[in-house]
Write a protein that holds these residues in place. Structure first.
Motif, PDB file in Angstrom:
ATOM      1  N   TYR A 143      -0.527  14.084  -4.193  1.00 52.15           N
ATOM      2  CA  TYR A 143       0.590  14.089  -3.390  1.00 52.15           C
ATOM      3  C   TYR A 143       1.677  13.188  -3.908  1.00 52.15           C
ATOM      4  O   TYR A 143       2.970  12.747  -2.983  1.00 52.15           O
ATOM      5  CB  TYR A 143       1.154  14.023  -1.578  1.00 52.15           C
ATOM      6  CG  TYR A 143       0.624  15.902  -1.653  1.00 52.15           C
ATOM      7  CD1 TYR A 143       0.644  16.747  -1.773  1.00 52.15           C
ATOM      8  CD2 TYR A 143      -1.145  15.371  -0.580  1.00 52.15           C
ATOM      9  CE1 TYR A 143       0.478  18.275  -1.413  1.00 52.15           C
ATOM     10  CE2 TYR A 143      -1.338  16.586  -0.110  1.00 52.15           C
ATOM     11  CZ  TYR A 143      -0.683  17.685  -0.295  1.00 52.15           C
ATOM     12  OH  TYR A 143      -1.741  18.792   0.078  1.00 52.15           O
ATOM     13  N   GLN A 144       1.383  12.080  -4.656  1.00 52.52           N
ATOM     14  CA  GLN A 144       2.026  10.674  -4.294  1.00 52.52           C
ATOM     15  C   GLN A 144       3.021  11.033  -5.565  1.00 52.52           C
ATOM     16  O   GLN A 144       4.219  10.123  -4.751  1.00 52.52           O
ATOM     17  CB  GLN A 144       1.478   9.968  -4.881  1.00 52.52           C
ATOM     18  CG  GLN A 144       0.278   8.987  -4.440  1.00 52.52           C
ATOM     19  CD  GLN A 144      -0.987   8.066  -4.864  1.00 52.52           C
ATOM     20  OE1 GLN A 144      -0.547   7.713  -6.074  1.00 52.52           O
ATOM     21  NE2 GLN A 144      -2.408   7.947  -4.559  1.00 52.52           N
ATOM     22  N   GLY A 145       2.960  11.692  -6.461  1.00 57.90           N
ATOM     23  CA  GLY A 145       4.262  12.165  -7.194  1.00 57.90           C
ATOM     24  C   GLY A 145       5.032  13.178  -6.350  1.00 57.90           C
ATOM     25  O   GLY A 145       6.603  12.425  -6.255  1.00 57.90           O
ATOM     26  N   LEU A 146       4.794  13.052  -5.481  1.00 57.99           N
ATOM     27  CA  LEU A 146       5.843  14.465  -4.563  1.00 57.99           C
ATOM     28  C   LEU A 146       6.684  13.675  -3.756  1.00 57.99           C
ATOM     29  O   LEU A 146       8.242  13.834  -3.813  1.00 57.99           O
ATOM     30  CB  LEU A 146       5.236  15.695  -4.004  1.00 57.99           C
ATOM     31  CG  LEU A 146       6.062  15.847  -3.029  1.00 57.99           C
ATOM     32  CD1 LEU A 146       7.269  16.652  -3.254  1.00 57.99           C
ATOM     33  CD2 LEU A 146       5.253  16.927  -1.811  1.00 57.99           C
ATOM     34  N   VAL A 147       5.954  13.087  -3.274  1.00 62.01           N
ATOM     35  CA  VAL A 147       6.803  11.198  -2.865  1.00 62.01           C
ATOM     36  C   VAL A 147       7.530  10.395  -3.154  1.00 62.01           C
ATOM     37  O   VAL A 147       8.746  10.185  -2.481  1.00 62.01           O
ATOM     38  CB  VAL A 147       5.657  10.788  -1.745  1.00 62.01           C
ATOM     39  CG1 VAL A 147       5.986   9.319  -0.702  1.00 62.01           C
ATOM     40  CG2 VAL A 147       4.318  12.032  -0.961  1.00 62.01           C
TER      41      VAL A 147
ATOM     42  N   THR B 294       1.585  -1.165   0.450  1.00 58.77           N
ATOM     43  CA  THR B 294      -0.547   0.057   0.391  1.00 58.77           C
ATOM     44  C   THR B 294       1.100   1.530   0.101  1.00 58.77           C
ATOM     45  O   THR B 294       0.268   2.369  -0.213  1.00 58.77           O
ATOM     46  CB  THR B 294      -0.856  -0.030   0.929  1.00 58.77           C
ATOM     47  OG1 THR B 294      -0.460   0.280   2.178  1.00 58.77           O
ATOM     48  CG2 THR B 294      -1.830  -1.042   1.777  1.00 58.77           C
ATOM     49  N   GLY B 295       1.880   1.378   0.881  1.00 60.31           N
ATOM     50  CA  GLY B 295       2.547   2.398   0.270  1.00 60.31           C
ATOM     51  C   GLY B 295       2.367   3.797   1.789  1.00 60.31           C
ATOM     52  O   GLY B 295       2.625   2.962   2.984  1.00 60.31           O
ATOM     53  N   PHE B 296       1.895   4.238   1.598  1.00 62.32           N
ATOM     54  CA  PHE B 296       1.534   5.508   2.242  1.00 62.32           C
ATOM     55  C   PHE B 296      -0.036   5.623   2.550  1.00 62.32           C
ATOM     56  O   PHE B 296      -1.080   5.986   1.783  1.00 62.32           O
ATOM     57  CB  PHE B 296       1.871   6.387   2.586  1.00 62.32           C
ATOM     58  CG  PHE B 296       3.245   6.567   2.575  1.00 62.32           C
ATOM     59  CD1 PHE B 296       4.075   6.432   3.810  1.00 62.32           C
ATOM     60  CD2 PHE B 296       4.040   6.574   1.524  1.00 62.32           C
ATOM     61  CE1 PHE B 296       5.134   6.333   4.007  1.00 62.32           C
ATOM     62  CE2 PHE B 296       5.369   6.774   2.026  1.00 62.32           C
ATOM     63  CZ  PHE B 296       5.566   6.751   3.224  1.00 62.32           C
TER      64      PHE B 296
ATOM     65  N   PHE C 110      12.719   9.424  -4.594  1.00 63.70           N
ATOM     66  CA  PHE C 110      13.694   8.790  -5.376  1.00 63.70           C
ATOM     67  C   PHE C 110      15.132   9.471  -5.139  1.00 63.70           C
ATOM     68  O   PHE C 110      16.116   8.982  -5.279  1.00 63.70           O
ATOM     69  CB  PHE C 110      13.442   9.081  -6.967  1.00 63.70           C
ATOM     70  CG  PHE C 110      14.619   8.958  -7.948  1.00 63.70           C
ATOM     71  CD1 PHE C 110      14.413   7.332  -8.021  1.00 63.70           C
ATOM     72  CD2 PHE C 110      15.009  10.495  -8.364  1.00 63.70           C
ATOM     73  CE1 PHE C 110      15.773   7.858  -9.370  1.00 63.70           C
ATOM     74  CE2 PHE C 110      15.923  10.438  -9.317  1.00 63.70           C
ATOM     75  CZ  PHE C 110      16.510   8.608 -10.115  1.00 63.70           C
ATOM     76  N   LEU C 111      15.127  10.913  -4.517  1.00 65.88           N
ATOM     77  CA  LEU C 111      16.013  11.886  -3.918  1.00 65.88           C
ATOM     78  C   LEU C 111      16.863  10.735  -3.405  1.00 65.88           C
ATOM     79  O   LEU C 111      17.725  10.977  -2.833  1.00 65.88           O
ATOM     80  CB  LEU C 111      15.443  13.227  -4.259  1.00 65.88           C
ATOM     81  CG  LEU C 111      16.727  14.129  -3.174  1.00 65.88           C
ATOM     82  CD1 LEU C 111      17.457  14.171  -4.131  1.00 65.88           C
ATOM     83  CD2 LEU C 111      16.314  15.263  -2.730  1.00 65.88           C
ATOM     84  N   VAL C 112      16.152  10.797  -1.828  1.00 65.87           N
ATOM     85  CA  VAL C 112      16.999   9.659  -1.450  1.00 65.87           C
ATOM     86  C   VAL C 112      17.336   8.621  -1.392  1.00 65.87           C
ATOM     87  O   VAL C 112      18.378   8.491  -1.002  1.00 65.87           O
ATOM     88  CB  VAL C 112      16.015   9.324  -0.036  1.00 65.87           C
ATOM     89  CG1 VAL C 112      16.748   8.373   0.755  1.00 65.87           C
ATOM     90  CG2 VAL C 112      15.112   9.521   0.734  1.00 65.87           C
TER      91      VAL C 112
END
Length: 333
Positions: free
Chosen positions: A24-28, A15-17, A33-35
């Motif tokens: 907000y899914q694109g931002l998360v 499920t993820g979050f 990806f940045l992490v």
């Protein structure tokens, strides 16, 4: 149990979050990806510096090398799947792949704990028994201990998988998590998971509290040794060598111990809050470990600066050569 017992479940859904709004899914996913990118870049830099700078071939940096390798593997095991879930709406994972991921999540977490134990051992011998350091902790000794950590760490997670895989999974196939772990999977069984949960809890506590007990003991001894130093500057310098490790150890152990204890004494969290806590203590340390090493560890910081200076000088030389060539051509014309 027989293979047919879990034939009704052929795949799981991560499920993820769960409470994350679609906008907000694109931002998360971009943050995740940045992490992942920063984790790979930072730890790969540590590996590169170690491979190209022989001055780093010391016991402490062999331990950091193992930790960086473990961090890369753990992030690669967990992050790509949850990133693709939000990018491509692909949250499903096959039955067997989920157990493979579960194995590596717990295996690499175990190895990480053992490596932190080695880091504490290194600082304990270096500060409390400095005259014996070169005799007790040689490069060969650290190599043997590191290999032992990677080999011994296989047993517990493998047993968890062997016990959990044949259980009957005939109910929901939805895992409220960003990756497959033992608790997330075994809560979906159609049988009483008490015995399996207790075994997993015992394994987690031994894996966490065993090394943690020595870490606490070692740093108590270090603090006592530091307080006995007459030179204030010497005290500060000694504490500075341990501060980076204390940050890493705190980030790794404190949230984990709290989460495991809370889940087994009846303290419940909102699903999204629980997942956020797990993701923070699972993914934040691998990302900041290289930053801490490169900024706080003198030898590694100097090695990185030398590399950057060489690159800058090389680029300036190339620019100068191109400029001279153009000037020669212009004068010739």
């Amino acid at each position: 149990m027989l293979e047919g017992n879990h034939s009704t479940v052929i795949e799981f859904f991560l499920t993820g979050f769960p409470g994350l709004p679609p906008q907000y899914q694109g931002l998360v996913s971009a943050v995740l990806f940045l992490v992942y990118f920063v984790t790979l870049l930072g730890n790969a830099t540590v590996l590169f510096l170690f491979a190209t700078d022989r001055s780093l071939h010391k016991p402490m940096y062999y331990i950091i090398l193992n930790l960086s390798a473990c961090d890369i593997l753990f992030s690669t095991t967990t992050l790509p799947k949850i990133i693709t879930k939000y990018w491509f709406q692909s949250g499903t994972i096959s039955f067997t792949a989920c157990f493979v991921q579960m194995y590596f999540v717990h295996y690499l977490g175990t190895v990480n704990s053992y490596i932190l134990f080695l880091m504490a051992l290194d600082r304990y011998v270096a500060i409390c028994h400095p005259l014996r350091y070169s005799l007790v902790l040689k490069n060969s000794t650290i190599l043997i201990l590191s290999i032992t950590a990677w080999v011994v760490g296989k047993a517990g997670p493998l047993m968890l998988v062997i016990r959990a895989y044949p259980l009957p999974y005939c109910a929901s196939n939805i895992i409220n998590q960003c990756f497959c772990d033992h608790i997330g999977i075994t809560t979906l069984t159609c049988t009483d998971r008490t015995s399996y949960g207790l075994a997993a809890f015992a394994f987690a506590m031994v894996t966490l509290l065993g090394p943690l007990a020595f870490i606490i003991f070692s740093y108590c001894c270090i603090i006592v040794a530091v307080l006995k130093m007459a030179n204030l500057q010497g005290r500060l310098k000694t504490l500075s060598t341990c501060s980076a490790q204390l940050i890493i150890i705190s980030l790794y152990y404190l949230p984990r111990c709290f989460t495991y204890l809370a889940s087994n004494i009846g303290i419940t969290f909102n699903a999204d809050l629980r997942i956020v806590i797990i993701m923070v203590y699972s993914l934040f340390p691998p990302m900041i470990n290289p930053i801490i090493y490169c900024l706080r560890t003198k030898d590694m910081r100097e090695s990185l600066l030398r590399r950057l200076n060489r690159r800058t000088i090389s680029q300036k030389a190339q620019v100068s050569a191109v400029s001279d060539s153009l000037e020669f051509v212009l004068h010739s014309v």
